[in-house]
Design a protein around this motif. Structure first.
Motif, PDB file in Angstrom:
ATOM      1  N   THR A  85       0.846  -1.185   0.000  1.00 26.89           N
ATOM      2  CA  THR A  85       0.000   0.000   0.000  1.00 26.89           C
ATOM      3  C   THR A  85       0.886   1.241   0.000  1.00 26.89           C
ATOM      4  O   THR A  85       2.041   1.196   0.436  1.00 26.89           O
TER       5      THR A  85
ATOM      6  N   THR B 180       2.057   1.787  -8.440  1.00 30.19           N
ATOM      7  CA  THR B 180       1.259   2.866  -7.861  1.00 30.19           C
ATOM      8  C   THR B 180      -0.158   2.844  -8.425  1.00 30.19           C
ATOM      9  O   THR B 180      -1.147   2.948  -7.693  1.00 30.19           O
ATOM     10  N   ARG B 181      -0.264   2.708  -9.744  1.00 30.88           N
ATOM     11  CA  ARG B 181      -1.579   2.672 -10.376  1.00 30.88           C
ATOM     12  C   ARG B 181      -2.308   1.377 -10.026  1.00 30.88           C
ATOM     13  O   ARG B 181      -3.536   1.381  -9.841  1.00 30.88           O
ATOM     14  N   GLU B 182      -1.595   0.259  -9.920  1.00 30.41           N
ATOM     15  CA  GLU B 182      -2.228  -1.009  -9.542  1.00 30.41           C
ATOM     16  C   GLU B 182      -2.906  -0.904  -8.177  1.00 30.41           C
ATOM     17  O   GLU B 182      -3.897  -1.585  -7.909  1.00 30.41           O
ATOM     18  N   MET B 183      -2.385  -0.039  -7.316  1.00 33.21           N
ATOM     19  CA  MET B 183      -2.954   0.158  -5.986  1.00 33.21           C
ATOM     20  C   MET B 183      -3.997   1.277  -5.970  1.00 33.21           C
ATOM     21  O   MET B 183      -4.471   1.669  -4.899  1.00 33.21           O
ATOM     22  N   GLY B 184      -4.317   1.811  -7.141  1.00 30.00           N
ATOM     23  CA  GLY B 184      -5.318   2.862  -7.227  1.00 30.00           C
ATOM     24  C   GLY B 184      -4.780   4.248  -6.938  1.00 30.00           C
ATOM     25  O   GLY B 184      -5.559   5.196  -6.782  1.00 30.00           O
TER      26      GLY B 184
ATOM     27  N   VAL C 176      -6.122  -1.014 -14.959  1.00 27.58           N
ATOM     28  CA  VAL C 176      -6.606  -1.608 -13.707  1.00 27.58           C
ATOM     29  C   VAL C 176      -8.109  -1.856 -13.777  1.00 27.58           C
ATOM     30  O   VAL C 176      -8.878  -0.950 -14.096  1.00 27.58           O
TER      31      VAL C 176
ATOM     32  N   LYS D  53      -9.535  -3.711 -10.967  1.00 18.88           N
ATOM     33  CA  LYS D  53      -9.830  -3.601  -9.536  1.00 18.88           C
ATOM     34  C   LYS D  53      -8.527  -3.369  -8.804  1.00 18.88           C
ATOM     35  O   LYS D  53      -7.632  -4.221  -8.867  1.00 18.88           O
ATOM     36  N   PRO D  54      -8.375  -2.222  -8.133  1.00 16.51           N
ATOM     37  CA  PRO D  54      -7.100  -1.939  -7.464  1.00 16.51           C
ATOM     38  C   PRO D  54      -6.663  -3.086  -6.548  1.00 16.51           C
ATOM     39  O   PRO D  54      -7.489  -3.706  -5.883  1.00 16.51           O
ATOM     40  N   TYR D  55      -5.377  -3.351  -6.581  1.00 15.52           N
ATOM     41  CA  TYR D  55      -4.704  -4.389  -5.799  1.00 15.52           C
ATOM     42  C   TYR D  55      -4.928  -5.800  -6.337  1.00 15.52           C
ATOM     43  O   TYR D  55      -4.115  -6.679  -6.098  1.00 15.52           O
TER      44      TYR D  55
ATOM     45  N   TYR E 242      -5.572  -6.497 -12.764  1.00 19.07           N
ATOM     46  CA  TYR E 242      -5.026  -5.483 -13.660  1.00 19.07           C
ATOM     47  C   TYR E 242      -4.232  -6.155 -14.774  1.00 19.07           C
ATOM     48  O   TYR E 242      -3.956  -7.365 -14.725  1.00 19.07           O
TER      49      TYR E 242
END
Length: 324
Positions: free
Chosen positions: A187, A212-216, A242, A244-246, A249
């Motif tokens: 995170t 960073t983008r994968e985590m929203g 993405v 759904k974040p996390y 993706y």
């Protein structure tokens, strides 16, 4: 350095020549067994210099007891410290590392991109119920924070003395749990907590705008946060879409996806970032896949030709950002 067009993946003079032809001046790679020896590092640096290149970053690994808080970690940490001291003596500016209890790469799979090219996708639903591996076990988030704190308090003061910056790579994939273990770098809040454990420029991160983008997150904002604090010690420069974040993706070509790569590069320039930018995770192109002995490091991953595309794109972004 490991993918300069050689079948074995072992860098040689031909590898370095191919890299230099792309306009690259600095390279990175894996540092091998620990403790690193000054003589071995100098030999590598001298080989690289003959091709007009400079070594800017080596990945350090080989301390599992430290990751899991097991007996023997003090001996491992001493080997890391010896390696960092050797890096400082030979002028290596950055040492990168990971701190995973487990990296859940089992969730990766290949998808088809433009004109049949390969993309790398991740879906947490495929792997969220996988049990811990016997040799790793399950480790809670608090435990992992305790283990990294022990490591940092021993290593960072020595890195500071040696003039070396440590760069911790984020958890990638940044899934909530990885085979039963928590992910301290999964995170953005975790990234922020990390740099506060030991307040030093030597205690920094690998800023990965793709993760960073994968985590929203917004890569420009995150770049600004860590850049203003001088805690970006290495950069991974890639793009992603993405769902759904996390959890879900697709890693795509650097010129498509949700990240505005020029805005990211422009922020790095604004922050006066002066270390390496690695346009990583090349996509799978037929040209690479048709090469003898081609081996992808992950589903949908590419090789030298795809790296050439990434390097050219990143260099253009940098040149444009420097003129703004």
């Amino acid at each position: 350095m490991g993918d300069g067009g050689t079948a074995s993946g072992t860098p040689d003079d031909a590898t370095f020549k191919r890299i230099k032809q792309l306009g690259v001046d600095h390279v990175l790679g894996g540092g091998g067994r620990i403790p690193w020896e000054e003589s071995r590092l100098l030999e590598l640096i001298d080989r690289i210099k003959r091709s007009g290149l400079s070594l800017g970053n080596l990945m350090i690994a080989g301390f599992p007891n430290t990751l899991y808080g097991r007996p023997g970690r003090d001996e491992e940490i001493e080997k890391v410290i010896q390696s960092v001291r050797a890096a400082g003596k030979v002028g290596l500016p950055v040492v990168e590392y990971n701190f995973y209890a487990h990296r859940i790469v089992e969730g990766y799979f290949e998808e088809t991109g433009r004109a049949g090219s390969g993309l790398t996708s991740f879906d947490y639903d495929r792997v969220k119920d996988l049990p811990p591996l016997p040799e790793e076990g399950a480790h809670g988030l608090d435990e992992m924070w305790t283990n990294i704190t022990y490591f940092l308090k021993a290593v960072i003061p020595e890195a500071e003395k040696a003039g070396v910056r440590m760069a911790l790579h984020p958890n990638d994939p940044p899934s909530p749990v990885s085979r039963g273990s928590g992910q301290i770098m999964g995170t953005i809040d975790g990234w922020k907590h990390l740099i506060g454990i030991v307040n030093s420029p030597s205690n920094g991160i690998t800023f990965d705008c793709g993760v960073t983008r994968e985590m929203g997150g917004d890569p420009v904002e995150v770049c600004r946060y860590f850049g203003t604090r001088d805690r970006i010690n290495h950069v991974h420069f890639r793009n992603v879409r993405v769902q759904k974040p996390y959890e879900k993706y697709t890693e795509v070509f650097i010129d498509e996806g949700e990240n505005n790569m020029f805005s990211v590069m422009r922020e790095l320039v604004r922050q006066k970032y002066r270390r390496l930018i690695y346009p990583e995770h090349p996509r799978a192109l037929d040209y690479d896949r048709e090469r003898p002995n081609f081996r992808s490091q992950y589903p949908g991953g590419g090789g030298y030709a795809a790296f050439a595309f990434n390097v050219g794109y990143a260099r253009a972004m940098l040149q444009a950002a420097l003129t703004v």
